[in-house]
Design an enzyme around this catalytic site. Sequence first.
Site, PDB file in Angstrom:
ATOM      1  N   TYR A 148      88.607  27.671  -0.468  1.00  0.00           N
ATOM      2  CA  TYR A 148      90.108  28.059  -0.479  1.00  0.00           C
ATOM      3  C   TYR A 148      90.491  27.927   0.902  1.00  0.00           C
ATOM      4  CZ  TYR A 148      90.938  30.486  -4.775  1.00  0.00           C
ATOM      5  OH  TYR A 148      91.396  30.782  -6.156  1.00  0.00           O
ATOM      6  N   LYS A 191      76.337  27.330  -8.125  1.00  0.00           N
ATOM      7  CA  LYS A 191      76.145  26.358  -8.504  1.00  0.00           C
ATOM      8  C   LYS A 191      75.132  25.417  -7.602  1.00  0.00           C
ATOM      9  CE  LYS A 191      77.012  22.800 -11.658  1.00  0.00           C
ATOM     10  NZ  LYS A 191      76.758  22.878 -12.971  1.00  0.00           N
ATOM     11  N   ASP A 236      78.382  27.658 -14.706  1.00  0.00           N
ATOM     12  CA  ASP A 236      78.728  27.169 -15.965  1.00  0.00           C
ATOM     13  C   ASP A 236      78.062  27.944 -16.942  1.00  0.00           C
ATOM     14  OD1 ASP A 236      76.334  26.094 -14.849  1.00  0.00           O
ATOM     15  OD2 ASP A 236      76.838  24.306 -15.904  1.00  0.00           O
ATOM     16  N   ASP A 260      87.546  33.612  -8.600  1.00  0.00           N
ATOM     17  CA  ASP A 260      88.790  33.362  -9.238  1.00  0.00           C
ATOM     18  C   ASP A 260      88.722  33.073 -10.736  1.00  0.00           C
ATOM     19  OD1 ASP A 260      91.739  33.097  -9.106  1.00  0.00           O
ATOM     20  OD2 ASP A 260      91.537  30.844  -9.033  1.00  0.00           O
ATOM     21  N   ASP A 264      89.438  35.635 -14.214  1.00  0.00           N
ATOM     22  CA  ASP A 264      90.493  35.558 -15.198  1.00  0.00           C
ATOM     23  C   ASP A 264      89.810  35.422 -16.785  1.00  0.00           C
ATOM     24  OD1 ASP A 264      92.450  35.021 -13.430  1.00  0.00           O
ATOM     25  OD2 ASP A 264      93.719  33.835 -14.534  1.00  0.00           O
TER      26      ASP A 264
HETATM   27  C1  IPM Z   1      93.910  35.497  -7.584  1.00  0.00           C
HETATM   28  C2  IPM Z   1      94.876  34.504  -7.755  1.00  0.00           C
HETATM   29  C3  IPM Z   1      95.186  33.889  -6.185  1.00  0.00           C
HETATM   30  C4  IPM Z   1      93.729  33.265  -5.794  1.00  0.00           C
HETATM   31  C5  IPM Z   1      96.236  32.914  -6.185  1.00  0.00           C
HETATM   32  C6  IPM Z   1      97.493  33.448  -6.520  1.00  0.00           C
HETATM   33  C7  IPM Z   1      96.199  32.185  -4.693  1.00  0.00           C
HETATM   34  O1  IPM Z   1      94.732  33.703  -8.735  1.00  0.00           O
HETATM   35  O2  IPM Z   1      94.177  36.506  -6.813  1.00  0.00           O
HETATM   36  O3  IPM Z   1      93.094  35.694  -8.522  1.00  0.00           O
HETATM   37  O4  IPM Z   1      93.400  32.216  -6.391  1.00  0.00           O
HETATM   38  O5  IPM Z   1      93.059  34.076  -5.252  1.00  0.00           O
HETATM   39 MG    MG Z   2      93.377  34.142  -9.947  1.00  0.00          MG
END
Ligand code: IPM
Ligand code: MG
Length: 366
Positions: A148, A191, A236, A260, A264
Site C-alpha cells: 500500500y 505467503k 491462500d 484487507d 472482507d
Molecule cells: C479498507 C478499505 C481501504 C483499504 C480502501 C478504501 C483504501 O478497503 O479499509 O479495508 O484498502 O484499506
Molecule cells: Mg477493504
Amino acid sequence: MPDRAGLTAAISKPRVVALPGDGIGPEVTAAALEVLARVGDFEVEAHPIGGAAIDEHGVALTDETLEGCRIADAILLGAVGGPKWDSTDPAAPRPEQGLLGLRKGLGLYANLRPVRPSPALLDASPLRRERIEATDLMVVRELTGGIYFGERGRTGAGAAFDTCAYSVPEIERIAEVAFRSARRRVTSVDKANVLETSRLWRETVERFAGDRRRAARGEGADPREDDVELEHMLVDNAAMQLISRPHDFDVILTENMFGDILSDEAAMLTGSIGMLPSASLGVTDAPGVFEPVHGSAPDIAGTGRANPLATIGSVAMMLRFGLDRPAEAEGVERAIDEALADGLRTPDLGGDATTAEATAAVIERL
Ligand code: IPM
Ligand code: MG
C-alpha cells in the site's frame, strides 16, 4: 498547579472528529453520532475527506483536516470513494488517498477487525449456521506498510510496478498487538513460499513469540502470557480455512493487503459486510480512527437503506479503545445484539428497515 492546557483538558469534553466522506458515509456517520450523543457529552467537529474533500479543496485530505484529527481524542470515519472520482489517470486525486494519508499521517499501524456473528444473525450468513456458530475472531491487520505504501509507478508505455516492503520493527510492533489481543492462538498469515517480505514476516513473528514465551517464564512474569500459541498459514490456505472452519481462529495476524482481502471475506461470516466495525490504532497518544469495514456503497447512497450497524459498532470500539469507556462500549454492543434479536433487519440482511429505523432501534435499547 496544572498549566493552562492541562486545565483545559481536564474540564473540556472529549473531542471527536467526524469524517463522513462519500456515498453512504454521511448517512451511517450521522446515525452513529446520534448513538454517541445518547451515550455521553462529546464535542464533535466534522471535516471533509475523500471525494467530498476533492470536490471542495482539490485534495482528498487537507492539512487542516489532518491537524484537526491530530488534536482530537478519537476520529469516526464513514467511507470514501465513488464512481465520480474513479480514474486510472495516475495524476488524478483519488478519494482513497484521504484514508491512506490519514492512517499514515497519524501512524495508525494496527487495524483491529473483530468478527463475531450476532446470535440473531446466524441464519443470515450465506454459510450454514453450523459452520459459523461459535466464531469469535479478530483480524489484526498491519496498516501503514507493505504494498500500500511502497514505491510505485509507470515505466514507459505499457508497464507499471508496486513494491512491497517491510522492516523488522514494523513487523514486531504489529505482532505485539496480535499477541496482546489473543486468548489462545495467533495465526500469522503470509505467503512465505513465494515472497521475501513474507519470509521476513514469518521469521520475525517466530522470534517475537519465542522471546515473549521466555519472558513469560521469567521471574515475576505473568505465566498466562505463555498460553498463546503461534501458527503460520499461507494466505491462500487461510482464505479457505476461514470459510471451512472459522471458529478455529482466534487472532489472525497479517500484513496490509492480505488483511484487507481476508477481512472482507470474514465479514460474510457475520451475514453482511454492513455489520463489521474496525479500529485503527497507533502509539499511545495518537487518536484512533474508528470506521466500518464496508465501503461507500454508491449504489444505495441517498436511499436511506444503508445498514448503520457497522458504524455504530465502530462507535462502541471508539468508546472502548479511544475514549476509555468500556462499560458504555458494552452497552452499545448489547443494544445492537438486542435490536437484531428483536428482528431488526436492514435490506443487506434481507429485511426492509431503513437507516433511521435501525438507528432508533439501537437507541431505544441503550
Ligand atoms: C479498507 C478499505 C481501504 C483499504 C480502501 C478504501 C483504501 O478497503 O479499509 O479495508 O484498502 O484499506
Ligand atoms: Mg477493504
